[in-house]
Design an enzyme around this catalytic site. Structure first.
Site, PDB file in Angstrom:
ATOM      1  N   GLY A 152      55.923  74.176  71.999  1.00  0.00           N
ATOM      2  CA  GLY A 152      56.199  75.343  71.857  1.00  0.00           C
ATOM      3  C   GLY A 152      54.747  75.892  70.752  1.00  0.00           C
ATOM      4  N   ARG A 153      55.111  76.974  70.067  1.00  0.00           N
ATOM      5  CA  ARG A 153      53.944  77.342  69.485  1.00  0.00           C
ATOM      6  C   ARG A 153      52.921  76.495  68.667  1.00  0.00           C
ATOM      7  NH1 ARG A 153      57.839  82.141  68.120  1.00  0.00           N
ATOM      8  NH2 ARG A 153      59.161  80.335  67.700  1.00  0.00           N
ATOM      9  N   ILE A 154      53.671  75.576  67.852  1.00  0.00           N
ATOM     10  CA  ILE A 154      53.122  74.598  67.108  1.00  0.00           C
ATOM     11  C   ILE A 154      52.546  73.486  67.956  1.00  0.00           C
ATOM     12  CG2 ILE A 154      53.242  72.807  65.250  1.00  0.00           C
ATOM     13  CD1 ILE A 154      55.701  74.616  64.214  1.00  0.00           C
ATOM     14  N   ARG A 174      61.470  70.993  77.194  1.00  0.00           N
ATOM     15  CA  ARG A 174      62.487  71.512  77.889  1.00  0.00           C
ATOM     16  C   ARG A 174      62.194  71.948  78.956  1.00  0.00           C
ATOM     17  NH1 ARG A 174      65.419  75.020  73.528  1.00  0.00           N
ATOM     18  NH2 ARG A 174      63.236  75.534  73.291  1.00  0.00           N
ATOM     19  N   ILE A 233      56.405  65.692  63.047  1.00  0.00           N
ATOM     20  CA  ILE A 233      56.214  66.803  62.080  1.00  0.00           C
ATOM     21  C   ILE A 233      57.403  67.817  62.391  1.00  0.00           C
ATOM     22  CG2 ILE A 233      53.711  66.659  61.507  1.00  0.00           C
ATOM     23  CD1 ILE A 233      53.535  68.868  63.562  1.00  0.00           C
ATOM     24  N   ALA A 234      58.275  67.284  63.095  1.00  0.00           N
ATOM     25  CA  ALA A 234      59.532  68.233  63.530  1.00  0.00           C
ATOM     26  C   ALA A 234      60.686  68.425  62.785  1.00  0.00           C
ATOM     27  CB  ALA A 234      59.796  67.776  65.154  1.00  0.00           C
ATOM     28  N   ARG A 235      61.554  67.179  62.872  1.00  0.00           N
ATOM     29  CA  ARG A 235      62.749  67.279  61.929  1.00  0.00           C
ATOM     30  C   ARG A 235      63.072  65.735  61.931  1.00  0.00           C
ATOM     31  NH1 ARG A 235      62.070  71.152  59.937  1.00  0.00           N
ATOM     32  NH2 ARG A 235      63.327  73.130  59.600  1.00  0.00           N
ATOM     33  N   GLU A 264      66.578  63.386  54.470  1.00  0.00           N
ATOM     34  CA  GLU A 264      65.889  63.591  53.340  1.00  0.00           C
ATOM     35  C   GLU A 264      66.480  64.617  52.313  1.00  0.00           C
ATOM     36  OE1 GLU A 264      62.771  65.361  56.179  1.00  0.00           O
ATOM     37  OE2 GLU A 264      62.753  67.263  54.956  1.00  0.00           O
ATOM     38  N   HIS A 282      57.646  66.199  53.692  1.00  0.00           N
ATOM     39  CA  HIS A 282      57.907  67.613  54.288  1.00  0.00           C
ATOM     40  C   HIS A 282      56.958  68.576  53.900  1.00  0.00           C
ATOM     41  CE1 HIS A 282      61.279  69.847  56.706  1.00  0.00           C
ATOM     42  NE2 HIS A 282      60.026  70.399  56.696  1.00  0.00           N
ATOM     43  N   ILE A 283      55.748  68.595  54.123  1.00  0.00           N
ATOM     44  CA  ILE A 283      54.742  69.291  53.602  1.00  0.00           C
ATOM     45  C   ILE A 283      53.787  69.924  54.614  1.00  0.00           C
ATOM     46  CG2 ILE A 283      54.640  68.447  51.282  1.00  0.00           C
ATOM     47  CD1 ILE A 283      52.035  66.837  52.111  1.00  0.00           C
TER      48      ILE A 283
HETATM   49  C1  GLV Z   1      59.869  73.404  58.078  1.00  0.00           C
HETATM   50  O1  GLV Z   1      60.170  72.462  58.280  1.00  0.00           O
HETATM   51  C2  GLV Z   1      59.875  74.587  58.671  1.00  0.00           C
HETATM   52  O2  GLV Z   1      60.881  74.590  59.608  1.00  0.00           O
HETATM   53  O3  GLV Z   1      59.461  75.682  58.583  1.00  0.00           O
END
Ligand code: GLV
Length: 329
Positions: A152-154, A174, A233-235, A264, A282-283
């Site tokens: 996606g965008r990130i 996907r 860095i997702a979830r 978390e 989560h930063i």
């Molecule tokens: C951070 O985890 C966000 O979803 O912006």
């Protein structure tokens, strides 16, 4: 004046902006329990949240609630079927955090690959006696293969940065992204299995959904190279954290960088005793400029969603635009 709840501490000047339009109740204390959140939303028209779970039980107790603005790009804390059924508008803060989050993905990936945190802990513990040719040997990024899961965008912002490192980019998503984006990123679409077998550095940037639960578990680690790294860095929940501990302990993969965790802020305690992992709280979007942009966008969404301000009725980032203007049910 309509009433809103801001469920978390947030920049005070953003609260001042909201006060121009609303009667604001601001929780400056701990994260609210679901019961407390439900109680406080009973007489509110809108809410600004950052990860609180919301669904039909809250809506049943809050008949006026029409807009919930999440200060995050991910909104897996919301039950979207319930939002749609109740005609409650949900908004997020997509886009303004793409670049900061992509930067951070690189920081974690590089820290994991080059064992920066491990070396620092060792140094701080007073263990450094001499330079040694084989101290903290890591794996190169330059010229290696980057595997992005979730384009996606990130994911695209992350992949764009790979050019400077002369990396080959492979990705799984996907669905394939547009050919012009593939060409710009020089990215090759591959199956998840191929990606895991070929990538030197795997980065996860996909949203959390039920289907994505434990996208990375024991079977996936078994496919990866023993020199490979994994960065999330997702979830939390996309990685099976217990299986990751085993994969790192048994050197099935070389190292990992995690910014997000199952359950978390309570972590699987075994993660803390694994040396070849970098852990952050989560930063990924946490720069002053980006967190300000997110807070202001969350406010814009709430103001416009509740029919106020210059964009009244047209919130910038609606997730379920189909319910805008419909009566609460
Ligand atoms: C951070 O985890 C966000 O979803 O912006």
């Amino acid at each position: 004046m309509q009433k809103i709840l801001v469920a978390r501490p947030i920049f005070p000047d953003v609260i001042e902006r909201l006060k121009q339009y609303f009667d604001v109740e601001w929780n400056q204390g701990d994260v609210l329990s679901t019961d407390e959140l439900t109680r406080r939303l009973a007489d509110k028209d809108g809410a600004l949240t950052a990860g609180e779970p919301i669904g039909s039980a809250v809506f049943a107790a809050a008949p006026r609630l029409r807009v919930v603005s999440n200060m995050a790009v991910g909104y897996n804390n919301f039950d979207m079927d319930d939002f749609d059924a109740a005609n409650v508008v949900c908004t997020d803060t997509a886009d303004v955090l793409n670049e900061s989050t992509a930067d951070f993905g690189w920081a974690l990936m590089m820290a994991a690959a080059r064992r920066i945190a491990e070396s620092e802990h060792w140094l701080r513990a007073g263990k450094w006696q001499k330079w040694a040719y084989d101290s903290f040997l890591g794996s190169d990024l330059y010229g290696s293969t980057l595997g992005v899961i979730g384009m996606g965008r990130i994911g695209q912002a992350l992949a764009r940065r790979a050019k400077g490192f002369n990396m080959q980019v492979i990705y799984h998503n996907r669905s394939r992204v547009a050919p012009e984006i593939e060409a710009e990123l020089n990215a090759e679409y591959v199956s998840k299995q191929d990606l895991l077998r070929r990538a030197d550095h795997v980065v996860l940037v996909l949203p959390y959904t039920q289907e994505n639960h434990h996208t990375m578990g024991a079977a996936e680690f078994a496919l990866m190279k023993p020199t490979a790294t994994l960065t999330n860095i997702a979830r939390g929940g996309i990685v099976d954290d217990a299986a990751l501990v085993e994969a790192l302990r048994s050197k099935q993969i070389a190292a990992a960088g995690l910014d997000v965790f199952e359950g978390e802020p309570h972590l699987n305690q075994d993660l803390l005793s694994v040396p070849n992992i970098v852990l952050t709280a989560h930063i990924a979007s946490a720069t002053e400029a980006t967190r300000r942009a997110m807070a202001n966008l969350a406010a814009d969404n709430l103001i416009a969603g509740l029919g106020e301000g210059p964009r009244a009725g047209r919130p910038p980032n609606p997730i379920n635009p189909g319910v805008i203007g419909k009566a609460r049910s």
